[in-house]
Every structure is written in C-alpha cells, then in structure tokens.
Design an enzyme around this catalytic site. Structure first.
Site, mmCIF file in Angstrom:
data_model
loop_
_atom_site.group_PDB
_atom_site.id
_atom_site.type_symbol
_atom_site.label_atom_id
_atom_site.label_comp_id
_atom_site.label_asym_id
_atom_site.label_seq_id
_atom_site.Cartn_x
_atom_site.Cartn_y
_atom_site.Cartn_z
ATOM 1 N N GLU A 22 0.894 -1.130 -0.202
ATOM 2 C CA GLU A 22 -0.240 0.037 0.058
ATOM 3 C C GLU A 22 0.995 1.238 -0.022
ATOM 4 O OE1 GLU A 22 -1.816 3.050 0.444
ATOM 5 O OE2 GLU A 22 -1.231 2.782 2.502
ATOM 6 N N CYS A 28 -1.670 9.251 2.957
ATOM 7 C CA CYS A 28 -1.373 8.884 1.603
ATOM 8 C C CYS A 28 -2.852 9.145 0.640
ATOM 9 C CB CYS A 28 -1.209 7.281 1.393
ATOM 10 S SG CYS A 28 -2.376 6.302 2.094
#
Length: 487
Positions: A244, A278
């Site tokens: 990720e 993110c």
C-alpha cells in the site's frame, strides 16, 4: 536498553544505537539499539516456532486474545495517543482518533475474516466440497511513520486472526509507538513468539525483507520503497507481497452552491495530518472564471489562518509538525523546484525553524507548469490547476502513474456519474474529502499506489490462502467404473 521483543521477552539489540525525536521540539522521544541481521534471524525463528501452535488454536480462542487487545487499547488511549503525538507531531485530538481506529479494527477484521474467508461447504453427489482458508506462516509487517499505530495494526490484527505469526519492523521515526503497542499485545496474553518486534533503520529492514524464512511481506510506505520490494520479490512467487503506497491524488472542484463547504473539504483533503496521509489531495482542480476565482480567494483566506503547534498545545492546533526537520526542508525544496518550473505561489511554504518540522499550509498555482512532475509531496503543499472544461479536468487528473484516491465536489449527480466512470483510482469520493474512507470497504489503489488491498475490509484476503477439498466420510468403490477398469 531492551527495545526488541523476541520470543515473548524484551531484549537488547546488537545493532547500532538510534533515536527518534519529537519533530515539534527536537527532544529525544525514544532511544535504543537496532536489530542486527542476527537479531532479525532470531525473531523470524521465534515466529516460525510459534506458528504451529498459534495456527492450531481454534478461531474463537485467537479472537478472544485480539478482543482483549482492543479493550486494553481503549483503556490506554491517552498514553498511546501521547506516544503518537510525541514521535509524529500529530495533535492529540487526531492521535486519539488513531487509537480509536486501532481498537475498532479488531471487530471489523473478525467480521471480514468470517465473511471473506472462513469455511464453506457444498454437497456433491458422492461427498462434499469444502473451502477452508489457511494462514501463510510467518509474515513480515513494515509500518510507516504517518500512522505508526493504526496502519501496521491494520496488517497485524488480520494476520493474527488468520493464524499467522508476525515479525514487525516499524518506521525508525516512530519506534516508541511500536513498543507501546507491543506492550499491549503482551498484556493481552498473546503467546510467546507469535508477535516479534525488530527496531531499526534501513539495514534492519533489508535483513527482514531478505530473510528466506518469511512467507509474506505486508508493506505500507513510499512508492519508491514499495517498487524496490516488488522488484526484489519478482522471482519469488512463493511470497505473498501486499503493498500500500502513495498517491498523487486529484480533487476536482465543480461550481457548487456552498463555497465554504467546498473550501472545508478541500482543506481537510489537502492539509489534514499536515498533509501526511497517502490519500491527501495533492492536485486541486479549480474551474477558470469568476466562480473559480471566488473559491480560490476563500480557500486562501481560510488556509492562511491555519495554525501549527506542538502535539499537546492548548488550545489544540489543526496541524502539528511534519515528521522531521528534514522532511520539512524537503517540502520547501519541492516548492522551490515547482516555482523554478513556472508555478506561482499563492501562500508560500516556509520552515519555521531549521531544527523543527513546522511548515505552514501552502498553496501554489501550477497551471502554467508545462510538464508537471508526477510526484507525491508528502506534506501540506497543495497544487492548484485551473481547468476550462470538466473533461479537461478529468483528463489531467488521470495523468498520473498513481491511482489511490480522487474526489469530486459538485452539486450535480450526473456530473458525479460521469466522474466516477472515468476517473482512475481505488478510492473515489463525492462531496467528501479524498482522505475519507470506510473500514467496511477495501482500501488501496491502482497503478503505482499498490498491488493489493492490504488494509481495511479486504485484509483477510491476503492473510490466508484458500484450500479446496473434496471429502467423503466413507471410502467406497464407485457404483460405475471408468472404461477399462475391472474389479
């Protein structure tokens, strides 16, 4: 200094000493020895020994320990939130929500495992088809610094529920949070060796990633590091690799009625956690013309009033420091490069003190930059792109190798339908910030943003592999034999 946790005991590392610092004060927050390659080897061996007993334990017993962990997190919320704030600079109000998310992850992960994996049976003419799920074995979990509790927890909890043993390598910028979390696991009654903690910097991470006895690696962090891991494991199909990574996320602004609501969601998208999520919006697409001018003026006005302060300040600030003075300096340098390429600063970013991680929320207009770099600037640096048509905005929004999150602020449902059909991202929001995500849904992106959905509801998928069986309780000769067989 006993800062490694191996085989159920706190032990000293045999690698170099390193420290983490409070980015808002430059005070040492944690200090200890790093794990050497030999320490990592002992941690992996401990996990391997513990795996057999842990995976053989019934599901309900594993869940009981994990639920105890959640209860203890709630009891220790203030202490763990303070540890998060001290090492990351994150204000206490936000650090508390991180601890709450860690505890909530347990119930979500148990439900996800039961729904997405578990055991399923279907009758056949001569037996029963059974689908079961088996843990991989020993998995390495690499945690980031921006959510040093919540994000590695999103790997560790589902991995343990599925029956894996774990070796945890946290960010070298937040080792104290990792220690506090592992202490809670120990108190919850996790058997020795099931979870091991190896503290350290780059060399420790390399030793763990290269270890031949790990069966999986779950990583949350930068795209550059994730890409290197992907190359490293390209020839090892036996390893389950879940990545990720980051994103160069777009937020498209339509001509909405409530301009303050649009400004609020834009600020939340771009500057929450000092831009260190993110899923934060990096590129803000604003229409040309009078509406866009009004929106940008209001965004500038509200952004200019955002305060940044130490994590435990009273009253609490919207933003804390970014993770380090070095990270702050890199953000200012990134702004300078954009300006050299033709960007126009609307609110210029400055670093308050070269020893600290404080920068202000900044806005730069990059509309005139001919070849805008496809980079993730991990902090409160919002890039404005003015667009002529909605299709132009979508085309430019999709002009990225990343694909983590995207958002649209618009009053028209037809505009939303067009947006969601044509935008390329794993998380696509309408009239919500880009960093809003549901734990009941998969979390992750496309392109350089990752290769799986390594947290939230689909985490169960990569923590166990499916094992298909055809079974019969009795061994009998078939009533009808295949041609050519004679009994």
């Amino acid at each position: 200094m006993t800062e490694l946790f191996i085989d159920g005991a706190w032990v000293a590392g045999s690698g170099p000493v390193f420290a983490s610092r409070n980015p808002g004060t430059d005070e040492i927050a944690w200090q200890g020895e790093s794990a050497s390659a030999a320490d990592v080897d002992r941690a992996v061996a401990s996990a391997r020994r513990a795996f057999a007993g842990w995976s053989a334990l019934d599901f309900e017993s594993r869940c009981a320990i994990v639920k105890r962990f959640a209860a203890l997190l709630n009891e220790r919320k203030e202490a763990i939130a303070a540890a998060i704030g001290r090492e990351t600079g994150k204000p206490l109000w936000e650090a508390r929500t991180e601890v709450a998310s860690m505890a909530a992850k347990v119930g979500i992960s148990i439900q996800a495992y039961q729904e997405r994996t578990g055991e399923k049976r279907q009758d056949m003419a001569d037996g029963v088809a059974v689908l079961r799920h088996r843990p991989h074995g020993v998995v390495a979990v690499f945690g980031p610094y921006n959510f040093p509790g919540h994000l590695p927890n999103g790997h560790i909890v589902p991995a343990l529920i599925a029956g894996n043993a774990v070796v945890f390598k946290p960010s070298e910028l937040a080792p104290g949070v990792a220690r506090a979390t592992v202490e809670v696991w120990k108190e919850a009654g996790l058997p020795d060796g099931v979870l091991n903690l190896v503290q350290g910097e780059k060399d420790t991470g390399i030793a763990l990633a290269n270890h031949r006895q790990i069966d999986g690696l779950f990583f949350t962090g930068s795209s550059d590091t994730g890409t290197l891991l992907h190359k490293q494991f390209g020839g090892r199909p036996e390893i389950v690799l879940a990545l990720e990574m980051g994103g160069n996320n777009p937020l498209v602004i339509g001509e909405v009625e409530d301009i303050d609501a649009a400004v609020h969601h834009t600020i939340q998208s771009a500057f929450l956690s000092a831009g260190q999520r993110c899923t934060c919006a990096r590129r803000i697409f604003v229409p040309q013309g009078a509406f866009g001018d009004r929106f940008l003026a209001r965004l500038t006005d509200v952004t200019s009033k955002i305060t940044a302060d130490v994590f435990d300040a009273d009253p609490q600030p919207f933003m804390g420091a970014v993770i380090s003075a070095r990270a702050a300096a890199k953000l200012v340098d990134a702004q300078s490069r954009l300006i050299e390429q033709g960007a126009k600063p609307i609110i210029a970013m400055t670093q308050r003190d070269p020893r600290l991680g404080f920068v202000n929320a900044a806005i730069v207009d990059v509309t005139g930059v001919a070849n805008l770099p496809d980079e993730e600037h991990f902090g409160p640096l919002a890039q404005i792109v003015r667009y002529a048509t909605f299709d132009d905005a979508i085309e430019r929004a999709n002009d990225t190798a990343f694909g983590l999150s995207a958002g649209l602020l618009a009053d028209d449902a037809k505009t939303w339908e067009h947006f969601r059909r044509t935008i390329r991202a794993g998380i696509v929001n309408w009239n919500r910030p880009t960093n809003g995500a549901s734990s009941a849904a998969p979390f992750g992106g496309t392109g350089r943003s990752g290769n799986h959905r390594p947290s939230a509801y689909y985490a169960a998928d990569y923590c166990a592999y499916p094992m298909a069986s055809v079974e019969s309780t009795q061994l009998t000769l078939p009533a009808s034999l295949s041609p050519g067989l004679h009994f």
